[in-house]
Design a protein around this motif. Structure first.
Motif, PDB file in Angstrom:
ATOM      1  N   GLU A 179      -6.206   5.905   0.067  1.00 56.06           N
ATOM      2  CA  GLU A 179      -6.459   4.781   0.069  1.00 56.06           C
ATOM      3  C   GLU A 179      -6.464   4.386   1.485  1.00 56.06           C
ATOM      4  O   GLU A 179      -7.586   3.516   1.925  1.00 56.06           O
TER       5      GLU A 179
ATOM      6  N   HIS B  62      -1.060   2.279  -9.020  1.00 55.98           N
ATOM      7  CA  HIS B  62      -2.006   2.775  -7.992  1.00 55.98           C
ATOM      8  C   HIS B  62      -2.510   4.157  -8.968  1.00 55.98           C
ATOM      9  O   HIS B  62      -2.152   5.078  -8.828  1.00 55.98           O
TER      10      HIS B  62
ATOM     11  N   SER C 116      -4.221   6.935  -6.847  1.00 62.27           N
ATOM     12  CA  SER C 116      -3.085   7.968  -5.936  1.00 62.27           C
ATOM     13  C   SER C 116      -2.646   8.681  -7.102  1.00 62.27           C
ATOM     14  O   SER C 116      -2.431   9.810  -7.007  1.00 62.27           O
TER      15      SER C 116
ATOM     16  N   HIS D  89      -0.650   8.136  -1.278  1.00 63.53           N
ATOM     17  CA  HIS D  89      -1.383   6.593  -1.374  1.00 63.53           C
ATOM     18  C   HIS D  89      -2.209   6.367   0.022  1.00 63.53           C
ATOM     19  O   HIS D  89      -3.258   5.836  -0.152  1.00 63.53           O
TER      20      HIS D  89
END
Length: 259
Positions: free
Chosen positions: A40, A77, A80, A36
Motif C-alpha cells: 500500500e 487488509h 496485503s 502492508h
C-alpha cells in the motif's frame, strides 16, 4: 548516493556470508507490517519480487508465517493478505499458539542465533530492537526511496575485520599473529588460519628479486666512424659557404663594367 548505498549493501551481505554462513538463495522472512507497507505504500508497490534480489545481489526466496496472513485479514487488509499468500510459508514451532502475533512467530523462528539464516524484513520498531540483540540477524526496511538493508553492528564488523586483517598482514610480513588471534581466525576463516600457520612455522617467505635491467636502456651508443679529419671539416664549411648563382652573376657584371 545510490552507488555508495549499493557498495554498502554488498559489503553487508559479504559480512553475513563470511561470518554467519549465509548462502544463495537468500531467505527473506517478511513481517505483516512490511507486507502492508510494500503493498500500500508510496514508491514501493510491486518492488518485492525485483527489488529484493537487487538489494541482496543474488537469488532470493521470500517467506511469511501463517500468522502474517491471519493478522492482515483481521485488519481488513485484503490486498496485503492476498500478496502474503503468494510467498512461501515458513514452518513455525508446533507449540506456538495460533493466535500469536507475527512478531512472536518471527522471534521463535530466529531463536538465539538465527540457524535458518533469515533476512528479516519488518517495520516494527519493537521487533527490530529485539532482533538487533540476536547475532547474525540482518534487517531490511521499506522506505519511500526503496528497500534499505541495515548495516551490521559496529562491534561485530570490527571484530570480524581484525583477525582477517592480521592474517593479511602476516602473509605480507607486516606483523605477527598471536595465538589468541590465530584461534579467533580459525573460528571465522579456517583457510586463512592454515595460511598463517604455514607462514609462522618457519617456511621461508617468497622474496621478490630484483629484475634485470632493460637491455635497451643499457645499450651502449654506437661510435661514429672517423672520416678524413680536417679535410672533411673544410669541405663542409665550403659547402655551407657556397655562393649563390645570383651573387656570381652580379660579380661577373661588375667585372665587365670595370673593363
Amino acid at each position: 548516493m545510490r552507488v555508495r548505498r549499493q557498495k554498502n549493501n554488498r559489503k553487508t551481505v559479504r559480512f553475513y556470508r563470511v561470518q554467519h554462513g549465509f548462502r544463495e538463495p537468500f531467505k527473506v522472512l517478511l513481517d505483516s507490517t512490511f507486507v502492508h507497507v510494500c503493498c500500500e505504500g508510496v514508491g514501493t508497490v510491486g518492488t518485492l519480487i525485483t527489488a529484493l534480489p537487487r538489494l541482496l545481489g543474488g537469488k532470493v526466496r521470500i517467506f511469511v508465517t501463517r500468522h502474517v496472513g491471519q493478522e492482515l485479514r483481521n485488519l481488513k487488509h485484503g490486498k496485503s493478505a492476498a500478496l502474503a499468500r503468494t510467498f512461501d510459508l515458513a514452518k513455525t514451532p508446533e507449540d506456538l499458539d495460533s493466535d500469536a502475533s507475527p512478531a512472536d512467530a518471527i522471534l521463535r523462528l530466529v531463536g538465539t542465533n538465527n540457524p535458518e539464516h533469515f533476512f528479516v524484513a519488518t517495520q516494527d520498531k519493537r521487533l527490530k530492537r529485539a532482533l538487533k540483540a540476536i547475532p547474525g540477524t540482518p534487517l531490511i526496511a521499506a522506505t519511500v526511496n526503496g528497500l534499505v538493508l541495515d548495516e551490521p553492528p559496529t562491534k561485530a564488523a570490527a571484530g570480524a575485520e581484525k583477525p582477517a586483517k592480521a592474517a593479511r598482514d602476516q602473509a605480507r610480513g607486516d606483523g605477527a599473529v598471536s595465538e589468541k588471534e590465530r584461534k579467533r581466525l580459525s573460528a571465522v576463516r579456517p583457510d586463512l588460519a592454515d595460511a598463517v600457520k604455514r607462514k609462522t612455522s618457519g617456511t621461508p617467505a617468497h622474496k621478490k628479486r630484483a629484475k634485470a635491467p632493460n637491455p635497451l636502456a643499457v645499450k651502449k651508443k654506437g661510435k661514429k666512424e672517423k672520416g678524413g679529419g680536417d679535410n672533411d671539416g673544410e669541405e663542409s664549411k665550403r659547402a655551407r659557404k657556397a655562393p649563390s648563382k645570383r651573387r656570381e652573376a652580379r660579380k661577373q657584371m661588375a667585372a665587365a663594367a670595370s673593363t
